[in-house]
Design an enzyme around this catalytic site. Structure first.
Site, short mmCIF file in Angstrom:
data_model
loop_
_atom_site.label_atom_id
_atom_site.label_comp_id
_atom_site.label_asym_id
_atom_site.label_seq_id
_atom_site.Cartn_x
_atom_site.Cartn_y
_atom_site.Cartn_z
N TRP A 183 -0.25 -3.04 -22.36
CA TRP A 183 -0.56 -1.37 -21.89
C TRP A 183 1.20 -0.27 -22.08
O TRP A 183 0.52 0.67 -21.72
CB TRP A 183 -0.71 -1.26 -20.59
CG TRP A 183 -2.61 -1.72 -20.18
CD1 TRP A 183 -3.70 -1.59 -20.40
CD2 TRP A 183 -2.86 -3.66 -19.75
NE1 TRP A 183 -4.51 -2.22 -19.90
CE2 TRP A 183 -4.03 -3.64 -19.91
CE3 TRP A 183 -2.04 -4.31 -20.01
CZ2 TRP A 183 -4.79 -4.86 -18.93
CZ3 TRP A 183 -2.61 -5.88 -19.39
CH2 TRP A 183 -4.08 -5.80 -19.66
N HIS A 213 -5.92 -12.28 -8.74
CA HIS A 213 -7.75 -13.36 -9.06
C HIS A 213 -7.83 -13.85 -7.96
O HIS A 213 -8.95 -14.05 -7.86
CB HIS A 213 -7.21 -13.93 -10.27
CG HIS A 213 -8.16 -12.93 -11.38
ND1 HIS A 213 -8.72 -13.76 -12.39
CD2 HIS A 213 -7.68 -11.47 -11.82
CE1 HIS A 213 -8.92 -13.06 -13.56
NE2 HIS A 213 -8.40 -11.64 -12.65
N ARG A 218 -1.15 -11.73 -11.40
CA ARG A 218 -2.58 -11.72 -11.91
C ARG A 218 -3.13 -13.00 -10.84
O ARG A 218 -4.11 -13.02 -10.67
CB ARG A 218 -2.64 -12.06 -13.54
CG ARG A 218 -4.47 -11.52 -13.87
CD ARG A 218 -4.86 -11.88 -15.51
NE ARG A 218 -6.24 -11.41 -15.46
CZ ARG A 218 -6.86 -12.37 -15.77
NH1 ARG A 218 -6.69 -13.45 -16.50
NH2 ARG A 218 -8.39 -11.16 -16.15
ZN1 ZEM Z 1 -5.88 -6.95 -14.62
N1 ZEM Z 1 -6.17 -7.86 -16.24
N2 ZEM Z 1 -7.87 -6.12 -14.39
N3 ZEM Z 1 -4.99 -6.70 -12.84
N4 ZEM Z 1 -4.14 -8.29 -15.47
C1 ZEM Z 1 -5.92 -8.13 -17.70
C2 ZEM Z 1 -4.32 -8.74 -17.65
C3 ZEM Z 1 -3.40 -8.27 -16.03
C4 ZEM Z 1 -8.86 -6.24 -14.90
C5 ZEM Z 1 -8.84 -7.41 -16.00
O1 ZEM Z 1 -10.06 -7.27 -17.31
C6 ZEM Z 1 -7.72 -7.49 -17.33
C7 ZEM Z 1 -6.04 -5.74 -11.84
C8 ZEM Z 1 -7.03 -5.27 -12.59
C9 ZEM Z 1 -7.98 -5.28 -13.04
C10 ZEM Z 1 -2.81 -8.03 -14.45
C11 ZEM Z 1 -3.50 -7.66 -13.00
C12 ZEM Z 1 -4.21 -6.58 -11.94
C13 ZEM Z 1 -6.37 -8.33 -18.72
C14 ZEM Z 1 -5.95 -9.54 -19.85
C15 ZEM Z 1 -7.87 -8.02 -18.07
C16 ZEM Z 1 -8.93 -8.39 -19.12
C17 ZEM Z 1 -5.82 -11.23 -18.85
C18 ZEM Z 1 -6.05 -12.00 -20.89
O2 ZEM Z 1 -6.41 -12.11 -22.10
O3 ZEM Z 1 -4.52 -12.60 -20.35
C19 ZEM Z 1 -10.08 -5.03 -14.62
C20 ZEM Z 1 -11.16 -4.33 -15.44
C21 ZEM Z 1 -9.13 -4.85 -13.69
C22 ZEM Z 1 -9.62 -4.16 -12.55
C23 ZEM Z 1 -9.47 -2.43 -12.40
C24 ZEM Z 1 -4.94 -5.69 -10.36
C25 ZEM Z 1 -6.22 -4.41 -9.48
C26 ZEM Z 1 -4.55 -6.35 -10.92
C27 ZEM Z 1 -3.29 -6.51 -9.90
C28 ZEM Z 1 -2.94 -5.67 -8.86
C29 ZEM Z 1 -1.91 -8.49 -14.72
C30 ZEM Z 1 -0.29 -8.76 -14.10
C31 ZEM Z 1 -1.76 -8.88 -15.81
C32 ZEM Z 1 -0.95 -9.34 -16.89
C33 ZEM Z 1 -1.06 -11.12 -17.05
C34 ZEM Z 1 -0.52 -11.79 -18.04
O4 ZEM Z 1 -0.95 -12.60 -18.52
O5 ZEM Z 1 0.26 -10.12 -18.45
#
Ligand code: ZEM
Length: 304
Positions: free
Chosen positions: A190, A50, A46
């Site tokens: 998920w 970001h 993540r």
């Molecule tokens: Zn995420 N993501 N993401 N994401 N994401 C979260 C967690 C993780 C969206 C999103 O709002 C959120 C992509 C795209 C998008 C990862 C990778 C990628 C979380 C939870 C949210 C709310 C955060 C938390 O509370 O810690 C939205 C709206 C997306 C639009 C499509 C893409 C692209 C990613 C990588 C290629 C990953 C690995 C996590 C888990 C993080 C963790 O701390 O476990």
């Protein structure tokens, strides 16, 4: 040892052997028994996402160059809540290998983590530079909001230069990690095994009847509860989807790719590897020797 590029205008990126030492050090810190599901992997993925996902193709601003999250303007963005943990995991590596920039380290860490979590090998190139002040940090609000729908996803990801297929492939990263109520306000994971990369996210998205649930903080997400389980087990096994995840299922053009990736893990791995590599290169211009040539970048970072 690496020759110093003192008279050259090119940044001097780390050598292949230096980078393999860094990669080995990243591998050895992935196991974190006291953190989340026992792994730093998901939050590192993540962090890289970001750092890169601020890119705007029309203005050629944002992107993984610069490591702007070290500054409050970007690091303090509520959208980046929790990513300080990812940066802290990598701090000892930066101290041990000062030759790597933060921008390279953050992106390389995701590539190493994905491979170690049984995901695809993703091509990655060094040469990113670190900003030395916060003057080039992109405005907040460029990252996606999980409470929104398909139009929002297109608005955000088209700005980065991605198409519908790439949006779906990238979203497959939600096979990893979890939501934290004290970070995004959403809660849960998920898939059941959130530290192993696979196409399970797409299979579950299609398989279950996802029910909207309002959380105590007023936010809405989707959940699947296995009614056959004992109440206590239900609590533990409950899986979640964000409204944006459900949008992939409901939008016809996104849905085509959800179906293909659910059926064909190899296709998902190939497409994910390609799109994640593209994500990490957004906004980075290289010459024929792969050196970063972005004019303004030459002022900082690798030049010694
Ligand atoms: Zn995420 N993501 N993401 N994401 N994401 C979260 C967690 C993780 C969206 C999103 O709002 C959120 C992509 C795209 C998008 C990862 C990778 C990628 C979380 C939870 C949210 C709310 C955060 C938390 O509370 O810690 C939205 C709206 C997306 C639009 C499509 C893409 C692209 C990613 C990588 C290629 C990953 C690995 C996590 C888990 C993080 C963790 O701390 O476990």
């Amino acid at each position: 040892p690496q020759p110093k590029s003192s008279s050259s205008d090119h940044p001097s990126a780390p050598s292949a052997s230096q980078l393999s030492q860094v990669a080995a050090a990243i591998k050895s810190l992935l196991r974190q028994p006291d953190y989340d599901d026992g792994s730093a992997g998901p939050v590192l993925v993540r962090l890289a996402w970001h750092s890169a996902g601020t890119y705007c193709k029309d203005t050629n601003t944002g992107g993984s160059n610069g490591a702007g999250m070290r500054y409050e303007a970007e690091g303090g963005d509520p959208a980046n809540a929790g990513l300080q943990h990812a940066r802290a995991f990598l701090e000892p590596i930066k101290a041990q290998f000062p030759f790597i920039t933060y921008a390279d380290l953050w992106t390389l860490a995701a590539v190493v983590a994905i491979r170690e979590m049984d995901g695809p090998q993703i091509s990655w190139k060094p040469g990113r530079t670190d900003f030395t002040d916060d003057s080039r940090i992109p405005p907040r609000g460029r990252l996606p909001d999980g409470s929104k729908g398909a139009d929002h996803l297109r608005w955000i990801f088209y700005r980065m230069g991605f198409n519908d297929q790439e949006i779906v492939a990238l979203s497959g990263a939600h096979n990893l990690g979890r939501c934290h109520s004290d970070r995004s306000g959403f809660e849960g994971k998920w898939v059941n095994n959130p530290t192993r990369f696979s196409n399970t996210y797409f299979r579950l998205l299609k398989m279950h009847d996802w029910k909207k649930k309002e959380l105590a903080n007023g936010m809405e997400q989707f959940v699947y509860v296995d009614e056959d389980l004992e109440p206590e087990e239900q609590e533990e096994e409950t899986l979640m989807m964000l409204p944006t995840d459900i949008a992939l299922l409901e939008d016809p053009s996104f849905r085509v790719w959800v179906d293909r990736y659910a059926e064909d893990k190899d296709l998902f791995f190939r497409d994910f590897a390609a799109v994640f590599a593209k994500l990490l290169e957004l906004g980075i211009r290289r010459d024929k020797d792969e050196n970063v040539v972005n004019e303004e970048n030459l002022a900082d970072g690798y030049r010694s």
